[in-house]
Scaffold this active site. Sequence first.
Site, mmCIF file in Angstrom:
data_model
loop_
_atom_site.group_PDB
_atom_site.id
_atom_site.type_symbol
_atom_site.label_atom_id
_atom_site.label_comp_id
_atom_site.label_asym_id
_atom_site.label_seq_id
_atom_site.Cartn_x
_atom_site.Cartn_y
_atom_site.Cartn_z
ATOM 1 C CB SER A 205 -0.812 0.202 1.199
ATOM 2 O OG SER A 205 -1.543 1.259 1.466
ATOM 3 C CE1 TYR B 59 -3.869 -1.915 5.645
ATOM 4 C CE2 TYR B 59 -3.597 0.184 4.745
ATOM 5 C CZ TYR B 59 -3.854 -1.103 4.406
ATOM 6 O OH TYR B 59 -4.010 -1.259 2.892
#
Length: 270
Positions: free
Chosen positions: A150, A163
């Site tokens: 990501s 995250y």
Amino acid sequence: MKTVRDKSGRLLGQVVLVTGASSGLGEQIAYEAARQQAIVILCARRKEKLITIARKCQQLSGQPAFYYELDLIDPQQVDQMLADIRNKISNIDILVNCAGFGLFRDFLAFDLTVAREMFEVNVLGLMHLTQKVALEMAPFGSGQIVMIASQAGKIATMKSSVYSATKAAVISFSNALRLELKPLGITVMTVNPGPIKTAFFDRADETGNYLNTIDKVAIEPDKLAKKIVRSFKTKRREINTPIAMEVANKAYILFPKIGDFLTGNVFNTK
């Protein structure tokens, strides 16, 4: 069953294992690989979704399609699945590590039980599966491992501390693994997308507002899946999208204080 792309670019007969295949980007990657006539193997926790997706993959590819109900954090389940694939289907040509989840919340209010689960799914489960598959690829001197990381692993923002930490770990792991596996003929490609229009945000964003706020830059999963599958069986190192976020990442490295100001104020939309 080992083949290479035919002249039309199809992945005829290639065995592609996709984790997190029951929805979102993983589902779309499975469909796109099937359109290229790959033999698709799906795994996720939602069996009923996998059954439907496997049927569609088989229709798209004209090839067999398989599914496994799998909890990635259970090493025994992973090992049993791989043994079954090896014995009943074939060796895996391409592994797509797409399973993962996030939760946007201030760290001081973060339940560390959820943090541990996130690391187990996003990092440790990925590592266990990757090691097992790479060990099976090595004797053949070929194979590809695709890591869905990501942009959050490159630029951390408020409420994404845990995250972002998991995705930064995936990026660093991928970079080191790429060097280790290159002499064995196995390639590693890292995909760093920005926000994708998927059900990921149903859990990640408790307010339900974030995806609406960044709608103009959010990525359509089917378009990203096409880009990823086009890079199967190539030596491409990374896919970074959207371009604006990758440019922002470069600027963040060069001007970190300005980057902190922008991510903490101007671009703080969570």
